[in-house]
Design a protein around this motif. Structure first.
Motif, mmCIF file in Angstrom:
data_model
loop_
_atom_site.group_PDB
_atom_site.id
_atom_site.type_symbol
_atom_site.label_atom_id
_atom_site.label_comp_id
_atom_site.label_asym_id
_atom_site.label_seq_id
_atom_site.Cartn_x
_atom_site.Cartn_y
_atom_site.Cartn_z
ATOM 1 N N TRP A 4 39.681 56.536 87.572
ATOM 2 C CA TRP A 4 38.898 57.513 88.312
ATOM 3 C C TRP A 4 37.413 57.181 88.195
ATOM 4 C CZ3 TRP A 4 41.646 60.482 91.332
ATOM 5 C CH2 TRP A 4 42.941 60.841 90.977
ATOM 6 N N LEU A 9 36.353 62.392 88.911
ATOM 7 C CA LEU A 9 36.726 63.218 87.766
ATOM 8 C C LEU A 9 36.014 64.559 87.795
ATOM 9 C CD1 LEU A 9 36.751 60.576 84.906
ATOM 10 C CD2 LEU A 9 38.721 61.912 85.682
ATOM 11 N N GLY A 13 38.184 67.648 88.735
ATOM 12 C CA GLY A 13 38.278 68.441 87.514
ATOM 13 C C GLY A 13 37.709 69.848 87.660
ATOM 14 N N ARG A 39 41.180 68.594 83.616
ATOM 15 C CA ARG A 39 40.675 67.294 83.178
ATOM 16 C C ARG A 39 40.656 67.268 81.654
ATOM 17 N NH1 ARG A 39 34.607 64.831 84.256
ATOM 18 N NH2 ARG A 39 34.868 63.002 82.902
ATOM 19 N N ASP A 42 38.963 61.197 80.472
ATOM 20 C CA ASP A 42 38.896 60.495 81.755
ATOM 21 C C ASP A 42 40.207 60.559 82.524
ATOM 22 O OD1 ASP A 42 36.251 59.778 81.365
ATOM 23 O OD2 ASP A 42 36.750 57.860 80.429
ATOM 24 N N LEU A 44 43.248 63.235 84.547
ATOM 25 C CA LEU A 44 43.549 64.493 85.231
ATOM 26 C C LEU A 44 45.033 64.791 85.076
ATOM 27 C CD1 LEU A 44 41.515 63.695 88.451
ATOM 28 C CD2 LEU A 44 40.890 65.380 86.704
#
Length: 125
Positions: A4, A9, A13, A39, A42, A44
């Motif tokens: 990502w 992110l 997120g 999130r 790093d 999800l």
């Protein structure tokens, strides 16, 4: 393996909800479902409130690929089982992000069944 971007992110997120469409055996996408996303570092993650028997979760297990849309970002992804070692951190992330819904609602994604159906979303190039 792709990763990502910082912007992806952040945007995904922070999104309240995520649209997830898994691929069928023939490569076509199923109708998208709306779910919560969190999130952690790093990565999800999404969870099925109905555990591993939930219809959309089972759909992700067909080809382990699909498409997500959240925060103005659309992305092809691979669905991988999350490492159970992050479940406590993900519970905290869900409770923090969605606390305004109350424990009765948030409890749907922070229970043993939902924890067993935790998916890490991995972007595809």
């Amino acid at each position: 393996m792709a990763s990502w971007t910082s912007d992806e992110l952040t945007e995904i997120g922070h999104a309240e909800e995520l649209e997830l469409a898994s691929q069928r055996d023939d490569g076509t996408l199923r109708d998208p479902v709306t779910i919560w996303v969190v999130r952690h570092g790093d990565d999800l993650y999404v969870r099925s409130m109905n555990g591993r028997t939930g219809a959309w979760f089972r759909g992700t297990q067909t080809r382990h690929e699909g498409r997500i849309q959240a925060g103005g970002i659309g992305k092809d992804v691979t669905f991988t089982d999350a490492d159970p070692a992050v479940n406590d951190q993900l519970d905290t992330a869900y409770r923090t992000k969605y606390h305004r819904y109350g424990e009765g609602i948030v409890g749907g994604v922070v229970n043993p069944g939902a924890r067993s159906a935790t998916i890490r979303l991995v972007p595809r190039p």
